[in-house]
Design a protein around this motif. Sequence first.
Motif, PDB file in Angstrom:
ATOM      1  N   ALA A 292      46.920  73.861  -8.205  1.00  0.00           N
ATOM      2  CA  ALA A 292      47.776  75.021  -7.968  1.00  0.00           C
ATOM      3  C   ALA A 292      47.587  75.589  -6.568  1.00  0.00           C
ATOM      4  O   ALA A 292      48.512  76.196  -6.000  1.00  0.00           O
ATOM      5  N   ASN A 293      46.401  75.410  -5.986  1.00  0.00           N
ATOM      6  CA  ASN A 293      46.101  75.960  -4.666  1.00  0.00           C
ATOM      7  C   ASN A 293      46.208  74.933  -3.549  1.00  0.00           C
ATOM      8  O   ASN A 293      45.895  75.249  -2.396  1.00  0.00           O
ATOM      9  N   LEU A 294      46.635  73.709  -3.875  1.00  0.00           N
ATOM     10  CA  LEU A 294      46.918  72.719  -2.846  1.00  0.00           C
ATOM     11  C   LEU A 294      48.353  72.898  -2.362  1.00  0.00           C
ATOM     12  O   LEU A 294      49.240  73.297  -3.124  1.00  0.00           O
ATOM     13  N   SER A 295      48.599  72.596  -1.103  1.00  0.00           N
ATOM     14  CA  SER A 295      49.973  72.643  -0.599  1.00  0.00           C
ATOM     15  C   SER A 295      50.775  71.479  -1.167  1.00  0.00           C
ATOM     16  O   SER A 295      50.208  70.491  -1.667  1.00  0.00           O
ATOM     17  N   GLY A 296      52.091  71.589  -1.084  1.00  0.00           N
ATOM     18  CA  GLY A 296      52.950  70.495  -1.547  1.00  0.00           C
ATOM     19  C   GLY A 296      52.670  69.212  -0.794  1.00  0.00           C
ATOM     20  O   GLY A 296      52.678  68.118  -1.377  1.00  0.00           O
ATOM     21  N   GLY A 297      52.368  69.333   0.519  1.00  0.00           N
ATOM     22  CA  GLY A 297      52.065  68.143   1.302  1.00  0.00           C
ATOM     23  C   GLY A 297      50.777  67.475   0.875  1.00  0.00           C
ATOM     24  O   GLY A 297      50.683  66.245   0.827  1.00  0.00           O
ATOM     25  N   GLU A 298      49.776  68.265   0.524  1.00  0.00           N
ATOM     26  CA  GLU A 298      48.493  67.698   0.072  1.00  0.00           C
ATOM     27  C   GLU A 298      48.659  67.006  -1.274  1.00  0.00           C
ATOM     28  O   GLU A 298      48.089  65.927  -1.502  1.00  0.00           O
ATOM     29  N   ARG A 299      49.436  67.593  -2.170  1.00  0.00           N
ATOM     30  CA  ARG A 299      49.672  66.940  -3.465  1.00  0.00           C
ATOM     31  C   ARG A 299      50.444  65.633  -3.286  1.00  0.00           C
ATOM     32  O   ARG A 299      50.145  64.623  -3.932  1.00  0.00           O
ATOM     33  N   ALA A 300      51.469  65.675  -2.413  1.00  0.00           N
ATOM     34  CA  ALA A 300      52.251  64.460  -2.176  1.00  0.00           C
ATOM     35  C   ALA A 300      51.395  63.363  -1.569  1.00  0.00           C
ATOM     36  O   ALA A 300      51.484  62.194  -1.956  1.00  0.00           O
ATOM     37  N   ARG A 301      50.524  63.710  -0.614  1.00  0.00           N
ATOM     38  CA  ARG A 301      49.638  62.727   0.004  1.00  0.00           C
ATOM     39  C   ARG A 301      48.722  62.089  -1.039  1.00  0.00           C
ATOM     40  O   ARG A 301      48.542  60.875  -1.067  1.00  0.00           O
TER      41      ARG A 301
END
Length: 624
Positions: A426-435
């Motif tokens: 929940a506290n990761l950015s969308g870019g970090e989750r996508a990576r």
Amino acid sequence: MLQINDLVLDAWGRRFFDGATVSLPRGAHVGLVGRNGVGKSTLFKVILGQLTPGGGDIGLPKNARIGSVDQEHPATPVTLIDTVLEADAERHDLLGRLETAPPEDLGDIYARLIEIDADRAPSRAAEILAGLGFSQADLGRPMAEFSGGWRMRVALAASLFAEPDLLLLDEPTNYLDLEGALWLEARLKKYPHTAIVISHDRELLNGSVDHILHLKDGKLTLYPGGYDDFERQLTEKLRLQEANRVKIEARRAHLQSFVDRFRAKASKAVQAQSRLKMIAKLPPVSAVIEDRVTPFSLPSPERPLAPPLLRLEGASVGYGGPPILKGLDLRLDIDDRIGLLGVNGAGKSTFAKLVAGALKTETGGLHRSPRLKVGWFHQHQIEAMDPDDTPLEIIRREMPQASEASRRNRLAQYGISFEKVETTVANLSGGERARLLLNLVAAEAPHLLILDEPTNHLDIDSRRALLDALNDYEGAVILITHDRSLMELVADRLWLAAEGSIKPFDGDMEDYAAFVLDRARQAARAPSQVRAPEPVAAPPPPPAPRTKAPTGTARRRAEAAEAALARANQALQALDGELTRAASGKDALKLAELGRRRDAAQASLDAAEAEWLAAQEAYEAMVR
């Protein structure tokens, strides 16, 4: 148009802006760029007044209209076309006043409606909606029938239709398909007012903006041109900064050497002190530190498979009802890079599920290598992530036999820093989750990668890193993306999903862009399937002769035309008086200007007379 002076903003425990200053000219089309998390969306909130800065100010012209797309349009019973038409608040208000306004005000109301081209509003709205993927049949459907993603498109359509003085768009292509992104690029290029667009789509920034606003280290810097121009200018600026730093450091070292040699000598003490003062006056120039982007890890398959990887013969696929796709005759080999085109709903995701093995064919043949390994990335994976999960827990499940150090090292390779390995999803950015997910789906070195909108949460530098990884990857790729640049640089063949099937597209992305824009123009010209709003400046065709005189639109039109005729006549008489007075002087320029104004006034009078005659004849024909 927009003045930002010494903006300072602290929020959420960090400083976003530190003396940021910029001035945007009226009518500029600006791309706002910067790394994920630097504060681009936060700047929009400040401009909209949703956040109060700690210092500095935001300046806009008085009564400037600001438009943005913050959230999807609500699910209301109002029809799609009426929802967009209501976005033009002035037109909506003027039409509402027509029924209740006194006769003496009607002329002004009609004149303003004509000035804002209100008659063309329904066709303009239909054109925008068609460009964003809505059909003519959709125009009469209530908003409640559309999903959240489509209502986001409606919100975008409403903002484009209203044409505010300052349009703010935050990643507008994230909820569009490639076709919608191509249309939006062409539309933004012709936008008549000032627009600021946050986007990581290189082609959109190259094709639709004339300035790039770069946000870095709390500062704003404006560069002329598109994104490629910005990159060249930034590279040159950094090169000059580094050259200047080297020059100043060499000068500093030279002066310090003199001081060190002669500081102790009385005869040179004055010169040494002088050089110390010179050293103190040398400006500090920081070294250029390049922003490092963690590369993607897409390992190639160890042993290639015999061709073909997959072959479809007369295949159809669906979900139990009528087939979504049928007549599929396609072949995929290990070196294929396929770009899958088509509007939303054409079956691209269904095809991805079929190839990935999540769906079976209903009829026809599907032949695939039994050893085929597929890596499949799609947006639903990001949405389905457990918000309480952490990257470390995820990698433990993926690497159950590995040591803890190996797992943490693997996460570092994926771009998840040490301090974030135990941060909740929940506290990761969308870019970090996508990576994280992109690297995980490719971890087992698949023979085929299916990437469905992989760039939605990635910034431009991360997209380039993904491009580099895909070009090094030696397996097959099926790519579904609205990022035109990625599609052009990865795909060497294009397949088009349309009319219930998928077939090779004969052409490149330039051909497809022209095809999409032409199709949108044709769709906008198609006759509407919904009731068109009544014209604002002309009555409906007169009905059959009747005995009772009507008292509606025809009478009001005649009254308004008469009032407009009187105003035009007064304006012409006033100009004649000015010409008479000016004729006694010697100002030739003023006489010429008054002559041009009189010609225009005479033309307006002629048009007003023609309108009055037409309105009067129509009214008399109805009362006979």
